[in-house]
Enzyme design. Structure first.
Site, PDB file in Angstrom:
ATOM      1  N   ASP A  81      57.014 -39.201  62.884  1.00 10.44           N
ATOM      2  CA  ASP A  81      57.801 -37.824  62.795  1.00 10.44           C
ATOM      3  C   ASP A  81      59.227 -38.360  63.189  1.00 10.44           C
ATOM      4  O   ASP A  81      59.566 -39.397  63.607  1.00 10.44           O
ATOM      5  CB  ASP A  81      57.291 -36.664  63.644  1.00 10.44           C
ATOM      6  CG  ASP A  81      56.040 -36.254  63.114  1.00 10.44           C
ATOM      7  OD1 ASP A  81      55.573 -36.357  62.039  1.00 10.44           O
ATOM      8  OD2 ASP A  81      55.759 -35.017  63.606  1.00 10.44           O
ATOM      9  N   HIS A 135      59.713 -32.528  57.156  1.00 12.64           N
ATOM     10  CA  HIS A 135      59.712 -32.158  58.688  1.00 12.64           C
ATOM     11  C   HIS A 135      60.812 -31.268  58.910  1.00 12.64           C
ATOM     12  O   HIS A 135      61.532 -31.248  60.133  1.00 12.64           O
ATOM     13  CB  HIS A 135      59.689 -33.775  59.598  1.00 12.64           C
ATOM     14  CG  HIS A 135      59.325 -33.223  60.663  1.00 12.64           C
ATOM     15  ND1 HIS A 135      57.945 -32.599  60.943  1.00 12.64           N
ATOM     16  CD2 HIS A 135      59.701 -33.597  61.981  1.00 12.64           C
ATOM     17  CE1 HIS A 135      57.823 -32.709  62.294  1.00 12.64           C
ATOM     18  NE2 HIS A 135      58.887 -33.131  63.008  1.00 12.64           N
ATOM     19  N   HIS A 178      65.111 -29.739  61.889  1.00 16.86           N
ATOM     20  CA  HIS A 178      64.259 -29.788  62.726  1.00 16.86           C
ATOM     21  C   HIS A 178      64.160 -28.495  63.441  1.00 16.86           C
ATOM     22  O   HIS A 178      63.985 -28.577  64.750  1.00 16.86           O
ATOM     23  CB  HIS A 178      64.435 -31.015  63.729  1.00 16.86           C
ATOM     24  CG  HIS A 178      63.261 -31.507  64.551  1.00 16.86           C
ATOM     25  ND1 HIS A 178      62.715 -30.893  65.824  1.00 16.86           N
ATOM     26  CD2 HIS A 178      62.129 -32.620  64.443  1.00 16.86           C
ATOM     27  CE1 HIS A 178      61.666 -31.608  66.211  1.00 16.86           C
ATOM     28  NE2 HIS A 178      61.258 -32.677  65.471  1.00 16.86           N
ATOM     29  N   HIS A 198      56.305 -41.733  66.709  1.00 11.55           N
ATOM     30  CA  HIS A 198      57.367 -41.119  66.266  1.00 11.55           C
ATOM     31  C   HIS A 198      58.463 -42.375  65.795  1.00 11.55           C
ATOM     32  O   HIS A 198      58.316 -43.223  66.858  1.00 11.55           O
ATOM     33  CB  HIS A 198      58.076 -40.512  67.184  1.00 11.55           C
ATOM     34  CG  HIS A 198      57.410 -39.237  67.764  1.00 11.55           C
ATOM     35  ND1 HIS A 198      56.453 -38.991  68.447  1.00 11.55           N
ATOM     36  CD2 HIS A 198      57.816 -37.787  67.194  1.00 11.55           C
ATOM     37  CE1 HIS A 198      56.109 -37.690  68.323  1.00 11.55           C
ATOM     38  NE2 HIS A 198      57.022 -36.908  67.687  1.00 11.55           N
TER      39      HIS A 198
END
Length: 773
Positions: A104, A155, A159, A256
């Site tokens: 991510d 995503h 954010h 991540h």
């Protein structure tokens, strides 16, 4: 263009400047628009950069919620992959001994390439859920990611937690990320992972409508089975332990590759892959999981009834809302073998994506350049303030010493030249103020083809006041420079004072103005112009500008011996010096600046006499103010260009070229031209960086300006109450002056010419009582 008419009603041929003005008149409005567009483009670049950076990498949800009966239990208890095929919500789990490795918050220019190298070394695919703003800033990494055989998903663009956003915001976040992917790698995607999401049992009333909406548009929402919690930085060993599924189960595992310092992730990843392979695990992508479930038909793919059962799939209207539809088909779509979730971007989607990346590249390049310019401008402006304060103090103390003297008192009569064109409202007040002069004067009124009876009013006023030494000359309309030259040729005395027809003098003005001529080096003297109609908002703004800017500047230029302008409202000249340089020139619209520079180049000294006060009627509307300042700034540029060879002048006559010309260009053109950067960056910082810090910085600059203005008001013995208007002046008036300067620069660069514009006067500035107001 209609030919001008003389006072006798005869038509005459237009002058060279008027003909040029006629050819350029049609271009003025487009130049204004272009000036505004330049400032708008700068603002857009900064806002785009701010939008790209504002919310990326945030670590807290906007809001939190709890599970609800509106979310089907089978979804809450289902697998990490959520689809809405045929309008029905369905979840899928990762098969046993299988890991769908997901990352991510990327791409990150530091850590994502390292992750890709590790994956390539171990021949392991992964699914990256990318932040659109980061994609647009680092498109090359995404291209490498896709070419390497990895899968990408959305995503969001900034954010942001979509749970409580409007449909328009949700659509914008998805569309912009799709465009970024199209521009970077030539694809769009059907995969989506919401920021701040975790396992399916965390879906709540607020997030469920978002998943349902996106699912009906063809998106597959991906959650987490197993979280490495690498963002907590617990150490590589714990990251590996937390990312390991229990009892051989399959899992969608979260790491991540961006959003912070990811050194521990880079350390843990190769050890984790080796450990999982040693345990007999295989790695796949999210699409690989879905395809395997479709092929095997395993029961973990669970249709859910309830809230989603009424959905009928993606409609044309829904597709239009989103703008970039991910599609619903599965499997490879090109000969190149795109990942199952990827779609080849074509048509406008591809072109818009490329355009987005170009815009972002410009913003990424422009910001450091503009920041550097801002630093230069800021240092120059602050340096100027400091220099003006120091020099103004020295100038005031030097010129106001009891022992200071220019030489023997100048007591001889002088000629006062008053050029007038349609000044019926003001000419009587002007003559009345001159009648009270304590210095012997001859008054020469030059009527430049007025059509409103100016000369008759002037004669009646002179007769009524009993002024015997008044001569009124009439000429066909030829412009202010021609009127002044006519007056100089007709003057009876060696010293000539020039003033505007809308200006009034104090009784002592002429006496103060001519005293510096006791020094034989002095060829001209600049007086102290005051705004008479200062009790309006626009007038108060100009009053502050005159006192703080013009007069502080003149004190500085006086001591540096490079005075750039003698104001047309109040100035005095040696008659022979004016004739020596050819009189007032029609080459520029700033004949006062033009002749001042010419006098410097002829070896004459120009000084400032602060006590020679004149009261003028400033423009009373924004339209007239724009017209006046546009002419001033453009005329100044013309004069500087005309005398550009002064830069190479030698000896004392070259002082203006060596000192004055650079200062004028720097402080009157360059720094004001870039000064809007300060305001734009202030707004940018308030929106995207730190509101409190930006506000404090703005207030600090305002405080410095207020200090300079207060000192200038003290030197001129002005009342401080007008400084209450200064904050509003900084917010409105200053921006207008910037636009005027930008407009003038555009006109100069495109070769346009302007003519004199006559400002509408009211005659409200009467004869002063001798005290400042």
């Amino acid at each position: 263009m209609t030919a001008p008419t003389s006072a006798r009603g005869r038509r005459r041929a237009p002058s060279r400047i008027e003909r040029a003005a006629g050819r350029a008149a049609a271009l003025q409005k487009p130049r204004v628009i272009l000036a505004l567009l330049l400032l708008l483009a700068l603002t857009c670049v900064l806002l785009l950069d701010g939008y790209l950076r504002a919310e990326v990498g945030g670590d807290q949800r906007v809001r939190t919620g709890a599970g609800s009966g509106d979310v089907p239990d089978r979804i809450l208890n289902g697998g990490p992959i959520l689809t809405f095929r045929g309008g029905r919500a369905t979840t899928a789990s990762v098969p046993s001994k299988t890991i769908a490795l997901t990352f991510d918050d990327g791409p990150d220019p530091t850590y994502t390439p390292q992750v890709l190298k590790i994956l390539d070394r171990y021949d392991v695919p992964a699914t990256f859920f990318l932040v659109g703003s980061m994609v647009s800033r680092h498109p090359g990494i995404v291209k490498t990611m896709v070419d390497q055989g990895n899968e990408v998903g959305i995503h969001t663009f900034t954010h942001v937690d979509l749970s409580y956003q409007s449909n328009a915001r949700v659509n914008r976040e998805m569309r912009q990320t799709q465009l970024a992917l199209a521009g970077a790698a030539g694809i769009t995607t059907t995969l989506f992972r919401a920021p701040y999401s975790s396992e399916t049992d965390a879906i709540d009333d607020f997030s469920w409508p978002v998943y349902r909406k996106l699912g009906e548009e063809g998106y597959t929402s991906v959650f987490v089975d197993t979280d490495s919690d690498d963002w907590k930085k617990p150490g590589a060993s714990k990251i590996i332990d937390w990312a390991t599924p229990k009892k051989g189960k399959g899992a969608s595992v979260l790491f991540h590759d961006a959003g912070g310092e990811r050194t521990q992730t880079i350390e843990a990843l190769p050890r984790y892959i080796e450990k999982m392979k040693a345990k007999g695990y295989t790695f796949t992508t999210i699409s690989g999981v879905v395809e395997k479930q479709d092929t095997a038909g395993e029961p973990s793919a669970t249709p859910a009834s309830g809230a989603a059962s009424g959905a009928a799939g993606t409609s044309a209207g829904q597709g239009a809302e989103t703008g970039v539809r991910p599609g619903t088909a599965r499997g490879d779509t090109t000969a190149g073998g795109l990942q199952a979730a990827h779609r080849a971007a074509t048509g406008m989607t591809l072109y818009e994506g490329k355009a987005l990346l170009v815009a972002v590249a410009i913003a990424e390049w422009a910001l450091p350049v503009l920041s550097g310019l801002l630093l230069v401008v800021g240092v120059a402006v602050m340096g100027r303030f400091g220099l003006m304060l120091l020099v103004a103090r020295r100038h005031h103390r030097l010129r106001n010493r009891r022992r200071f003297s220019w030489g023997p008192a100048v007591t001889g009569p002088v000629s006062v030249i008053v050029p007038a064109y349609n000044e019926k409202e003001c000419i009587a007040n002007t003559l009345e103020s001159l009648a009270r002069s304590t210095h012997p004067i001859e008054i020469v009124v030059v009527d430049d083809g007025s059509t409103d009876g100016t000369s008759e009013i002037a004669r009646a006023a002179a007769d009524g006041l009993g002024i015997a030494n008044v001569r009124i000359l009439r000429q066909e309309n030829a412009g202010k420079p021609a009127a002044l030259n006519n007056g100089v040729r007709s003057a009876s005395h060696d010293i000539v004072v020039m003033m505007d027809g809308d200006t009034v003098f104090e009784p002592e003005t002429v006496r103060h103005l001519v005293q510096p001529f006791a020094d034989p080096e002095v060829g001209a003297v600049a007086g102290n112009a005051k705004v008479g109609n200062r009790d309006t908002v626009i007038g108060a703004w100009q009053h502050i500008e005159y006192v703080m800017g013009f007069n502080l500047d003149r004190r500085m230029y006086d001591l540096l011996r490079c005075m750039p302008t003698i104001p047309g409202a109040v100035g005095a000249f040696r008659r022979d010096a004016v004739l020596e340089v050819g009189g007032m020139s029609e080459d520029t619209l700033a004949e006062d600046t033009d002749i001042t520079i010419a006098l410097h180049r002829a070896g004459r000294r120009v000084v400032y006499q602060e006590h020679a006060r004149a009261w003028t009627e400033a423009p009373g509307s924004l339209r007239q103010l724009w017209s006046q300042r546009y002419r001033w700034s453009y005329g100044t540029m013309q004069a500087l260009w005309k005398h550009r060879k002064s830069l190479t002048d030698k000896g004392p006559s070259g002082r203006f070229g060596r000192v004055g010309m650079p200062l004028v260009v720097l402080f009157q053109i360059v720094t004001p031209l870039f000064a809007p950067l300060i305001d734009v960056f202030t707004v940018y910082s308030m929106i995207f960086v730190d509101l409190q810090a930006a506000l404090l910085a703005w207030l600090a600059v305002l405080g410095i300006q207020l200090t300079c203005a207060a000192y200038a008001f003290r030197l001129d013995r002005e009342k401080y109450r007008y400084l209450l208007m200064m904050p509003l002046q900084q917010l409105a008036y200053r921006q207008m002056m910037y636009l005027v300067l930008i407009h003038s620069c555009v006109t100069a660069l495109t070769g346009g010419r302007l003519r004199w514009q006559k400002l509408k006067r009211t005659g409200e500035v009467g004869t002063p009582a001798g005290a400042n107001g």
